[in-house]
Enzyme design. Sequence first.
Site, short mmCIF file in Angstrom:
data_model
loop_
_atom_site.label_atom_id
_atom_site.label_comp_id
_atom_site.label_asym_id
_atom_site.label_seq_id
_atom_site.Cartn_x
_atom_site.Cartn_y
_atom_site.Cartn_z
N GLU A 116 0.84 -1.20 0.00
CA GLU A 116 0.00 0.00 0.00
C GLU A 116 0.88 1.25 0.00
OE1 GLU A 116 -2.30 -0.34 3.56
OE2 GLU A 116 -2.90 -2.40 3.14
N LYS A 118 2.22 4.58 1.44
CA LYS A 118 2.35 5.09 2.81
C LYS A 118 1.97 6.57 2.80
CE LYS A 118 5.42 5.07 6.81
NZ LYS A 118 5.25 6.48 7.19
N ASP A 120 1.33 10.22 3.89
CA ASP A 120 1.97 11.08 4.89
C ASP A 120 0.90 11.92 5.57
OD1 ASP A 120 3.90 12.25 6.41
OD2 ASP A 120 4.64 13.59 4.85
N TYR A 232 -7.02 1.58 6.19
CA TYR A 232 -6.03 0.60 5.78
C TYR A 232 -6.01 -0.69 6.60
CZ TYR A 232 -3.32 3.08 9.42
OH TYR A 232 -2.91 3.68 10.58
N LYS A 320 10.78 3.04 2.68
CA LYS A 320 10.80 4.50 2.58
C LYS A 320 11.50 4.93 1.29
CE LYS A 320 9.34 6.79 5.44
NZ LYS A 320 9.76 7.27 6.76
N CYS A 414 29.58 26.38 28.05
CA CYS A 414 28.16 26.31 27.70
C CYS A 414 27.72 27.67 27.15
CB CYS A 414 27.34 25.95 28.94
SG CYS A 414 25.55 26.02 28.67
N CYS A 417 24.92 29.12 30.14
CA CYS A 417 25.34 29.46 31.50
C CYS A 417 26.82 29.80 31.61
CB CYS A 417 25.02 28.31 32.46
SG CYS A 417 26.05 26.84 32.21
N CYS A 432 27.31 20.04 29.23
CA CYS A 432 27.39 21.01 30.30
C CYS A 432 26.87 20.31 31.55
CB CYS A 432 26.54 22.24 29.98
SG CYS A 432 26.27 23.33 31.40
N CYS A 437 22.11 25.28 35.02
CA CYS A 437 22.06 25.86 33.67
C CYS A 437 20.60 26.03 33.25
CB CYS A 437 22.78 24.96 32.68
SG CYS A 437 22.65 25.51 30.97
#
Length: 674
Positions: A116, A118, A120, A232, A320, A414, A417, A432, A437
């Site tokens: 079938e 697919k 989206d 489906y 896919k 970082c 922070c 970090c 933070c």
Amino acid sequence: MSSTVKEKIEQLRCIIRYHDHKYYVENNPEISDYEYDQLLRELQNLESAHPELITPDSPTQRVADQPISQFPAVEHKKPMLSIDNTYSNEELKEFDQRIKRMAGINANTDIEYVVELKIDGIAITLWYENGLFVRGATRGDGFRGDDVTANLKTIRQIPLKLSVSGAHYKIPPVVEIRGEIYLPNKEFQRINEEREEKGEIQFANPRNAAAGSLKLLDPRITAKRRLKMFAYVIGYVEGMELESHVQCLDFVKAIGLPVNPYTQLCKNIDEVVRYCREWDKRRGILDYMVDGMVIKVNSLALQEQLGATSKAPRWMISFKFQPEQAITRIEEIVVQVGKTGTLTPVANLTPVLLAGTTVSRASLHNFDEVKRKDVRVGDHVVVQKAGEIIPQVVKVLEEKRSGREKVFVEPACCPVCKGPVHRDNSEVYLRCHNPLCKAQTKRRIQYFAGRDAMDIEGLGPAIIEQLVDKGLVDDYSDIFSLQYDDLVNLERMGKKSSSNLISAIENSRGRDLDRLICALGIHNVGLHTAEVLSDHFDSLGKLSNATADELEKIHEIGPVVAQSIVEFFQNKHTQEIIKKLLAKGVNTGKLASDMPRKSSKVAGKSFVITGKLQKYSRSDAEKLIKRLGGRVSSAMSRKTNYLIAGEDPGSKLDKAKELGVVILDEEAFYLLVG
């Protein structure tokens, strides 16, 4: 009341349902729009004059007059699992061989597959009782979704009342149909043009537009979006036995739901490969987005035998399509900080259209990857979508360099922070480790409040951002100190939403232990691992004192996860937060109703349940077996100890007899579990 009026109303309903099916499902209208509108108007006038004759399945009841207040949660009868993916012909053939090995089938024997498109879109489930549409829901997390019945009613391809074409099938007492809601490309363009004219933000792609339309509180707006659907699979049915997936789709069509016309029955895996290759080239002709093909074993008996993992059925796979690619330029590289302190480089791109979406950002994954690909600010790069979802940089086009590109330097601190960062020995990521933070705090709170964790509805990223920036929340334990007055003056928060959020926070105090363990954000510990830990330790206190050796003895807990757990609970900042959670009344123990109570008759035994049970729902029976130390499987095998057979048990009963499995009726099951 004249019987003539009743008859006329029912006659009009039947005629309108017929023409709805011809127009919206078969794409073969027999009357003009004007003639259809006249029929609908006549029915509306008769029902207005006789409101006592209005029924929920009437064509006039598709669009509710008023917005709804919320989307209640719906638990799926059977989990809506995800699908494993493959990207090559060779992997498809490996899938075929794997099926044969698991089923004990000769490697040279052909297996029938159904292939079938697919779509989206958004996975949904439709629940019918005695032919009437009762409830519709989104997939959600696979175990529970949102009740979007009012919005699904606006989709005219979905019948409010089932009718059978031909005498081959009958309407079952209960049937659940699963399918995909999607937005045609032309509708997507129309909606975005309208939004642009109104100065509103445009949808990124048709899938996002469909998802947003299903979650609108006002069905009248959803009705204007002209969503469509393809069914489906049959998720659940009572009083009916079917033998193949092709037969299921034939039944779904017979009761009035749309099935994709490009579904193909293939005799073997070679035909599957040819059909997938054909549609990889043809997908551009469709007026809706597809991102691959779905391949399913046709035999339902073989599907049952193969069963599923915790995430996906073993008898189904998605092929896919190779993602589309585009060329664009890196304008800037920024660094994001995750909930566990992980630093991730992200490329800000010159916007480019890719697979139907305008892409302006792409993950660079980690700093080693930036060095390996030699990605520089100002580079022209090839981008694609991983799984057609997440944009990523595939390669740098070095031949386009002008010499003005800038080498990206790995950060020494970082970006939020300014605290020190370092790389763990076993990982490629910079982290970090500053527990204060703010970037980490925001991500941790967002994760803590998520659906799989403490499930605090209404506590989203925008609210969390304000709470942290205003100093109202320093860690997730502070959520439970929030008052109405702290919330009502925040942006996007009114009186009602503030009250609702306070209620949601209060309700979350009593979540079970596995949810809390998941919510803590322990590195390498997700929902499933949290459930495993909750089953072994009945309190957070016991888990926090566990040694790495103790943890590694638990099935599914390896040395890496064990070390993450120990380090997490040894952290002084973590210890302070847990003390605060306890002080604020957050449940840190396993709820009594879910406490394991091992039974010598059940522990270690494998159970399969078939048919309808009277005293328990199937999910309750499964929970009870697990609580007593047993295992529940969906497929019969020689390792199965017991088959619990309710009403209309189907082919599993015959299989149990053939294998010599002990068969329990519902009464015998009660006696076994005590």
